[in-house]
Motif scaffolding. Structure first.
Motif, PDB file in Angstrom:
ATOM      1  N   HIS A  30       0.835  -1.206   0.000  1.00 46.19           N
ATOM      2  CA  HIS A  30       0.000   0.000   0.000  1.00 46.19           C
ATOM      3  C   HIS A  30       0.871   1.258   0.000  1.00 46.19           C
ATOM      4  N   PHE A 105      -7.142   5.485  -3.880  1.00 47.11           N
ATOM      5  CA  PHE A 105      -7.146   4.686  -2.647  1.00 47.11           C
ATOM      6  C   PHE A 105      -8.553   4.310  -2.211  1.00 47.11           C
ATOM      7  N   GLY A 113     -11.795  -5.211  -0.134  1.00 49.09           N
ATOM      8  CA  GLY A 113     -12.919  -5.674   0.678  1.00 49.09           C
ATOM      9  C   GLY A 113     -13.364  -4.725   1.768  1.00 49.09           C
ATOM     10  N   ALA A 114     -12.854  -3.483   1.758  1.00 51.75           N
ATOM     11  CA  ALA A 114     -13.276  -2.522   2.777  1.00 51.75           C
ATOM     12  C   ALA A 114     -14.700  -2.041   2.495  1.00 51.75           C
ATOM     13  N   ALA A 115     -15.413  -1.683   3.552  1.00 53.13           N
ATOM     14  CA  ALA A 115     -16.743  -1.101   3.392  1.00 53.13           C
ATOM     15  C   ALA A 115     -16.598   0.334   2.868  1.00 53.13           C
ATOM     16  N   ASP A 117     -17.582   3.312   3.919  1.00 51.35           N
ATOM     17  CA  ASP A 117     -17.122   4.386   4.804  1.00 51.35           C
ATOM     18  C   ASP A 117     -15.651   4.193   5.162  1.00 51.35           C
ATOM     19  N   GLN A 118     -15.233   2.925   5.259  1.00 50.34           N
ATOM     20  CA  GLN A 118     -13.824   2.653   5.521  1.00 50.34           C
ATOM     21  C   GLN A 118     -12.969   3.056   4.309  1.00 50.34           C
ATOM     22  N   GLY A 120     -13.494   5.537   2.466  1.00 48.34           N
ATOM     23  CA  GLY A 120     -13.315   6.990   2.602  1.00 48.34           C
ATOM     24  C   GLY A 120     -12.151   7.329   3.524  1.00 48.34           C
ATOM     25  N   VAL A 121     -11.943   6.504   4.548  1.00 44.74           N
ATOM     26  CA  VAL A 121     -10.818   6.729   5.467  1.00 44.74           C
ATOM     27  C   VAL A 121      -9.490   6.423   4.763  1.00 44.74           C
ATOM     28  N   TRP A 122      -9.443   5.331   3.992  1.00 47.04           N
ATOM     29  CA  TRP A 122      -8.229   5.047   3.191  1.00 47.04           C
ATOM     30  C   TRP A 122      -7.926   6.237   2.283  1.00 47.04           C
ATOM     31  N   ALA A 124      -8.824   9.443   2.480  1.00 46.79           N
ATOM     32  CA  ALA A 124      -8.361  10.636   3.200  1.00 46.79           C
ATOM     33  C   ALA A 124      -6.943  10.435   3.717  1.00 46.79           C
ATOM     34  N   ALA A 125      -6.670   9.251   4.268  1.00 42.44           N
ATOM     35  CA  ALA A 125      -5.335   8.973   4.807  1.00 42.44           C
ATOM     36  C   ALA A 125      -4.285   9.082   3.706  1.00 42.44           C
TER      37      ALA A 125
ATOM     38  N   ILE B  89      -8.036  12.320   9.418  1.00 44.82           N
ATOM     39  CA  ILE B  89      -8.206  10.985   8.838  1.00 44.82           C
ATOM     40  C   ILE B  89      -9.305  10.220   9.583  1.00 44.82           C
ATOM     41  N   ARG B  91     -11.681  11.546  11.185  1.00 39.52           N
ATOM     42  CA  ARG B  91     -12.899  12.376  11.204  1.00 39.52           C
ATOM     43  C   ARG B  91     -13.313  12.781  12.611  1.00 39.52           C
ATOM     44  N   VAL B 174      -4.386   2.396   9.069  1.00 39.30           N
ATOM     45  CA  VAL B 174      -5.690   2.547   8.404  1.00 39.30           C
ATOM     46  C   VAL B 174      -6.043   1.293   7.604  1.00 39.30           C
TER      47      VAL B 174
END
Lengths: 348, 348
Positions: A30, A105, A113-115, A117-118, A120-122, A124-125, B89, B91, B174
């Motif tokens: 990653h 990302f 396989g992330a949901a 909302d998750q 979205g965190v990837w 932003a990170a 990140i 939120r 993350v």
């Protein structure tokens, strides 16, 4: 016209990213992908800032390409960092129709396989970290420079001012967009100057001149030129964003209206009797092409188009006037004059 | 124990923020408020990183407090920048129960009549820019240091490594949190090391030692000590986050379970037959106190608590063992030994 940034700058950037990718491979796929995305983000532009650094450096007699290349890289990576973080602030997942770092990302997370909302965190990170890494290298490229203490401190001060003023401009851009009334023309111009002209034009030109040992007075004039020409470029961009030819500019002519972007056009219109006719179209998410055309007619009729064009030309002319022949070498003056003319003479 | 960072560091930080606020006043009230929020964010911590810089510097005979103060400030502002961007990140609008920069600017936007979604843009802009400003000053403080070229390059390399490795660790944190299965213990430890131990312990100690002219071998050992003690601290933090006394630690003992945080406890439990009993509690948003207590009982019964405690003690002991008497001065060894013991002996 300015030369495009020569091979030295591209080589420097390519080597930096190759080394970073190799280092990143110790930290998983990653992180390697993050560096790939960052390199890709840095490849999108026209290398305006490196070209300005190199032009000012050569213009004042600088000849050491190995010395100036990291300075050019510094301002290019500063630009990359700002664009990346700007996209996070605006919640954009694409730039010029292509997935940006956050978009890439977001897709990567979903593929792993992330949901949603998750993902979205990837996104932003990745984008926040990529911007931090580019910003860090912008500082490091100057800090490592093998120059005397005085030159280093002056270059560091230019970078510091670029970061400080751009952050002020970016924040103002965001807070201005919540304003319920049109901004004044002065507010529009100040925000263009702070958000973009200082770091994109003033600082790169001054850095090249400082490195070449130009006089304080010449450096001051280059700064003045840079702020003015930067504003001329952006006033013209905003005109093309409403009145341009999308086939030539690659820019939508409805997006700015739909967004209700606070441009010089809007500032002028806000002070005329046509305002009540124009206001309903601004910030209308579903603005049709016909409505956009009507908004354009009103903006023409109330004199906003002519006023914005006039202001752009004024800034271009003032920029050229700042280049005093006694202080700015003739070759540099010629290419910067051409640049200032080109700023306001672009296809629309 | 380590001395707290002395007045010199606080003075340096106070002067930096006072100067920035004065400069910011040319750019409007929102930008001044941004700098106020940034200063407040930098005030929250225990100044662990400055204390480590100063301890290593003094331990190897450094006496110039004016020289070392900016190095201490650099690592403190790096920490501030990471915390701020970490909150974006995640939120989060608050840190330790108090509105963070994003929270403050969200409120500020609403008070200025912005709509809720627009307030979110103010919040993101303020926090991203504040982190960028803190990160920039972290670089600048080192770049300006009046030291010889070799020392400056070594300090810059330490900062570069700190940024590079922390970004890798943050990204892994993350991406790990999307994993459907428990991580391995090695993955957990590596992430703790990369995300926090390198920039918080390894780099500050090494920077102080480099500035004082310590030998390469001593600097290497301090780095090893820093990584190990940093992991010991965080393993203990994660234990306190499930088994601690909230009245003593000020930390919730359900938040980590609710979030499904991938700690050493979970890594151990994942390899035992109790896993199917524990898994349903993890990441359960509405986990009750009774359910949390049952999860704790299972974590105790399967040996996860003992294993995590054992690992924390091992890291603390290995850290102390890294401090070879022939290479690390006695006073520094004594205070770092005390720190390593304190890392794993905190109120629970």
């Amino acid at each position: 016209m300015l030369d495009t940034a020569p091979a030295g700058v591209e080589t420097e950037l390519t080597q930096f990213f190759a080394a970073a990718r190799l280092r990143a491979s110790d930290y998983g796929e990653h992180y390697v992908a993050l560096w790939d995305s960052l390199e890709q983000a840095s490849r999108g532009g026209k290398r305006v800032r490196p070209a300005l650094v190199l032009a000012a450096y050569a213009g004042f007699g600088g000849r050491d390409q190995a010395l100036v290349a990291p300075v050019a890289v510094s301002f290019e990576l500063l630009h990359t960092a700002f664009l990346i973080h700007d996209d996070v602030i605006d919640r954009d997942l694409a730039r010029r129709g292509v997935a940006n770092i956050a978009g890439q990302f977001n897709d990567r997370a979903l593929a792993h396989g992330a949901a949603a909302d998750q993902a979205g965190v990837w996104a932003a990170a990745a984008a926040i970290l990529a911007g931090d890494l580019a910003l860090s290298e912008a500082h490091r490229a100057l800090a490592k420079l093998p120059v005397d203490v005085r030159t280093r401190l002056r270059l560091l001060d230019l970078l510091d001012r670029a970061v400080f003023v751009s952050a002020a401009g970016e924040l103002a851009d965001v807070t201005n967009s919540s304003a319920r009334h049109p901004l004044t023309m002065a507010e529009v111009i100040t925000t263009l100057e702070n958000k973009t002209a200082v770091y994109s034009f003033e600082a790169p030109l001054q850095a090249g001149a400082v490195l070449a040992g130009a006089t304080a007075e010449a450096i001051r004039l280059l700064g003045r030129y840079g702020r003015l020409v930067g504003v001329a470029f952006q006033l013209t961009d905003d005109l093309l964003g409403v009145f341009g030819d999308p086939l030539k500019t690659g820019k939508s002519v409805t997006a700015d209206l739909r967004e209700g972007k606070q441009t010089a056009l809007i500032a002028h219109a806000g002070g005329t009797e046509s305002w009540s006719l124009i206001a309903p179209y601004l910030g209308k998410i579903d603005l049709s092409d016909e409505e956009a055309e009507r908004a354009r007619e009103h903006l023409r009729a109330c004199g906003a188009k002519a006023a914005a064009e006039g202001l752009a030309y004024d800034h271009s002319r003032w920029a050229i006037e700042a280049l005093e022949p006694a202080l700015i070498p003739a070759d540099l003056r010629a290419s910067l004059t051409e640049l200032a003319n080109a700023a306001v003479n672009r296809s629309r």
